[in-house]
Design an enzyme around this catalytic site. Structure first.
Site, PDB file in Angstrom:
ATOM      1  N   ASP A  70       0.841  -1.201   0.000  1.00 47.22           N
ATOM      2  CA  ASP A  70       0.000   0.000   0.000  1.00 47.22           C
ATOM      3  C   ASP A  70       0.873   1.247   0.000  1.00 47.22           C
ATOM      4  O   ASP A  70       2.077   1.168   0.273  1.00 47.22           O
ATOM      5  CB  ASP A  70      -0.957  -0.005   1.200  1.00 47.22           C
ATOM      6  N   ASN A 139      -8.350  -1.026  13.727  1.00 51.09           N
ATOM      7  CA  ASN A 139      -9.743  -1.211  13.298  1.00 51.09           C
ATOM      8  C   ASN A 139      -9.895  -2.466  12.422  1.00 51.09           C
ATOM      9  O   ASN A 139     -10.906  -2.652  11.765  1.00 51.09           O
ATOM     10  CB  ASN A 139     -10.246   0.025  12.536  1.00 51.09           C
ATOM     11  N   HIS A 141      -8.013  -3.288   9.768  1.00 46.38           N
ATOM     12  CA  HIS A 141      -7.664  -3.194   8.348  1.00 46.38           C
ATOM     13  C   HIS A 141      -6.403  -3.993   8.032  1.00 46.38           C
ATOM     14  O   HIS A 141      -5.545  -4.171   8.896  1.00 46.38           O
ATOM     15  CB  HIS A 141      -7.570  -1.739   7.864  1.00 46.38           C
ATOM     16  N   GLU A 146      -9.799  -0.891   4.374  1.00 42.85           N
ATOM     17  CA  GLU A 146     -10.476  -0.400   5.571  1.00 42.85           C
ATOM     18  C   GLU A 146     -11.801  -1.148   5.802  1.00 42.85           C
ATOM     19  O   GLU A 146     -12.326  -1.783   4.882  1.00 42.85           O
ATOM     20  CB  GLU A 146     -10.791   1.090   5.385  1.00 42.85           C
TER      21      GLU A 146
HETATM   22  C1  GLP Z   1      -0.999   0.952   8.391  1.00 40.46           C
HETATM   23  C2  GLP Z   1      -0.687   0.222   7.082  1.00 40.46           C
HETATM   24  C3  GLP Z   1      -0.748  -1.266   7.224  1.00 40.46           C
HETATM   25  C4  GLP Z   1      -0.119  -1.648   8.545  1.00 40.46           C
HETATM   26  C5  GLP Z   1      -0.990  -1.156   9.663  1.00 40.46           C
HETATM   27  C6  GLP Z   1      -0.417  -1.363  11.037  1.00 40.46           C
HETATM   28  O1  GLP Z   1      -2.023   1.892   8.234  1.00 40.46           O
HETATM   29  N1  GLP Z   1      -1.503   0.600   5.982  1.00 40.46           N
HETATM   30  O2  GLP Z   1      -0.141  -1.909   6.113  1.00 40.46           O
HETATM   31  O3  GLP Z   1      -0.003  -3.036   8.627  1.00 40.46           O
HETATM   32  O4  GLP Z   1      -1.410   0.165   9.476  1.00 40.46           O
HETATM   33  O5  GLP Z   1       0.615  -0.466  11.300  1.00 40.46           O
HETATM   34  P1  GLP Z   1       1.531  -0.512  12.580  1.00 40.46           P
HETATM   35  O6  GLP Z   1       2.447  -1.677  12.420  1.00 40.46           O
HETATM   36  O7  GLP Z   1       2.295   0.787  12.557  1.00 40.46           O
HETATM   37  O8  GLP Z   1       0.644  -0.634  13.751  1.00 40.46           O
END
Ligand code: GLP
Length: 245
Positions: A70, A139, A141, A146
């Site tokens: 992403d 949440n 995702h 989302e």
């Molecule tokens: C982000 C990314 C995801 C990631 C997630 C968790 O928004 N789009 O690919 O896995 O949130 O992030 P973190 O590891 O910083 O908690």
């Protein structure tokens, strides 16, 4: 009943070490592996270990096909908040990836449709990625899919939820700097992967992890779609697993 395997570790470091070693095992077995790896705070230790161990083992990444999961819309590769920048900082510049094997999003694209089509075409050539490593949003995702994302969703632009914008604002100087839109690999493409890992640490992920494992498969929690896949492993530290039975 969920077929998801769950591995729980005493701490973040041990979880990260195990995930890094599992990735190394798969690259050693199949040097031309197609793979997608995430950004965020969860993967940082895994990537440090991956780089260190791969160098020790002289593991080559020259044939590895890499797909970006992403990317924020509106950020250039040079912008330190972009996901490309993160991947380059923690992975690409340390390992001998061949640039032509790296498929990334252009966050500055003016033609979203073409950008997504190009990415999907490249992905189709792999016939399903060999391995996807996912983080999880609080949440539920996965990548930037989302809540509300249908199971058949492909690569596309997504309007980020307020919850995600809030969670990710910790990386930005000001919450208003967090992009409102992003490009993401779709659920359909994630589920086509041959194997999926999801890792999570910290109590703020415990609810989403428990809902994904024990709750219904629902578009309200995209991580729950992983229950439809036969080869998924969750790697959790004790805190992220604290709501599990
Ligand atoms: C982000 C990314 C995801 C990631 C997630 C968790 O928004 N789009 O690919 O896995 O949130 O992030 P973190 O590891 O910083 O908690």
């Amino acid at each position: 009943m969920s077929k998801i395997k769950v591995k729980i570790f005493n701490d973040y470091k041990l979880m990260s070490k195990t995930v890094a070693n599992e990735i190394i095992k798969r690259i050693s077995k199949k040097p031309e592996i197609s793979i997608s790896l995430p950004t965020g705070s969860t993967p940082i230790e895994t990537y440090k270990i991956l780089v260190k161990e791969s160098k020790k083992l002289k593991l080559s990444f020259s044939k590895v096909k890499f797909f970006q999961l992403d990317e924020y819309l509106g950020l250039s590769k040079e912008n330190s908040m972009s996901y490309y920048y993160f991947l380059n900082y923690y992975l690409f510049k340390h390992l001998n990836f061949d640039e032509k094997n790296i498929c990334v999003f252009n966050g500055l694209t003016r033609n979203l449709e073409v950008e997504c089509l190009f990415y999907e075409e490249e992905l189709k050539k792999t016939n399903g990625l060999d391995l996807i490593l996912l983080g999880i949003g609080n949440n539920g995702h996965i990548a930037f899919n989302e809540p509300g994302t249908p199971i058949k969703a492909g690569t596309r632009v997504i309007n980020l939820s307020l919850q995600t914008i809030n969670a990710n604002s910790r990386f930005f100087k000001n919450i208003h700097d967090v992009p409102k839109y992003a490009l993401t690999m779709g659920i359909a493409e994630i589920l086509e992967a041959k194997e999926i890992f999801l890792f999570a640490n910290g109590e703020n992920k415990a609810q989403a992890v428990s809902n994904a494992l024990y709750g219904a498969v629902t578009k309200n929690l995209p991580a729950s779609y992983l229950k439809n896949h036969p080869h998924v492993t969750f790697f959790l530290d004790k805190k992220a697993a604290s709501y599990l039975n």
